[in-house]
Scaffold this active site. Structure first.
Site: not given
Ligand code: 13P
Length: 253
Positions: A171, A177, A13, A101, A11, A216, A99
């Site tokens: 997640e 992150g 982002k 976010e 992803n 992560s 997601h």
């Molecule tokens: P990270 O791998 O940066 O923690 O992000 C995970 C994520 O949100 C994937 O959709």
């Protein structure tokens, strides 16, 4: 040998540029070409404007591409939205929905995520449906209640045939992150719980659904997470932006 074929999805982002993406995509193509066998499905979910670039680069490879979101509407006066038919025009095989976010920064409710899941399935693409608890919810002992609520809203609109076609991603918000990963045991516990929830609708379909872990995930922790019986792959953020890291996770799968 895993019962379900693993899936490693990146992803990206809101990262990238035409130039940076080309370097990354070329690195991924070179990397998978060097692997003797690619024992998992590999997907990159790119920002909408770069779908054409992903399609052009990846169409003759084993790497598939997808979007990070999609509209719950089919067509019409929805300024700024992107319809699933448009994703299909660019050869997308996947779309992430729900997601954390999107849920937190764009106030996406469970019912909206369910509608998006349905649109994606109706168009013949695979939805990657994300669920996960915040740190506050975990500390309050609400992990299972939270992911069950998020998942059940989606299950409420699916039939058995559709259920078997989704990909689920656990997640934990506190691991996204942050560099803090759920331990394999912590993640497995939630994955097993999610599969039990799926079984409530149909046990056979539940056995077919890939449940990815995200938060992560890196080359050095991927193998231990992926060794757990109900962890069928990863949804990768930060580590998907560097070809070597992403390929390291693909190799672990
Ligand atoms: P990270 O791998 O940066 O923690 O992000 C995970 C994520 O949100 C994937 O959709």
């Amino acid at each position: 040998m895993k019962q379900r074929r693993p899936l490693i999805a990146g992803n990206w982002k809101m990262n990238g540029s035409l130039a940076a993406n080309q370097v990354l995509l070329t690195g991924l193509l070179d990397g998978v070409a060097q692997l003797a066998t690619v024992a998992c499905d590999v997907v990159v979910c790119v920002p909408f404007p770069y779908l054409a670039q992903a399609q052009a680069s990846l169409q003759d490879s084993v790497i598939k591409w997808g979007a990070q979101d999609v509209s719950a509407q089919e067509v019409g006066a929805y300024t700024g939205e992107v319809a699933v038919s448009m994703l299909r025009d660019f050869g997308c095989g996947y779309a992430i929905v729900g997601h954390s976010e999107r849920r937190s920064y764009h106030a996406e409710a469970d019912a909206l995520v369910a509608q998006k899941t349905l649109r994606v399935l109706e168009a013949g693409l695979t939805p990657i449906v994300c669920v996960g608890e915040t740190l506050q919810e975990r500390k309050a002992g609400l992990t299972e209640a939270t992911v069950a609520r998020q998942l059940n809203a989606v299950l409420a609109v699916l039939n058995t045939e559709q259920l078997a076609k989704i990909v689920l991603a656990y997640e934990p918000v506190w691991a996204i992150g942050t560099g803090i990963t759920a331990t394999p045991e912590m993640a497995q516990q939630v994955h097993a719980f999610l599969r039990t929830q799926l079984s409530g609708l149909n046990a056979q379909a539940a056995g077919q659904v890939a449940i990815l872990y995200g938060g992560s995930m890196k080359p050095d922790n991927a193998a231990a997470l992926l060794a757990m019986p109900d962890i069928d792959g990863g949804l990768i953020g930060g580590a998907a932006l560097k070809a070597a890291d992403f390929l390291g996770i693909v190799a672990a799968a």
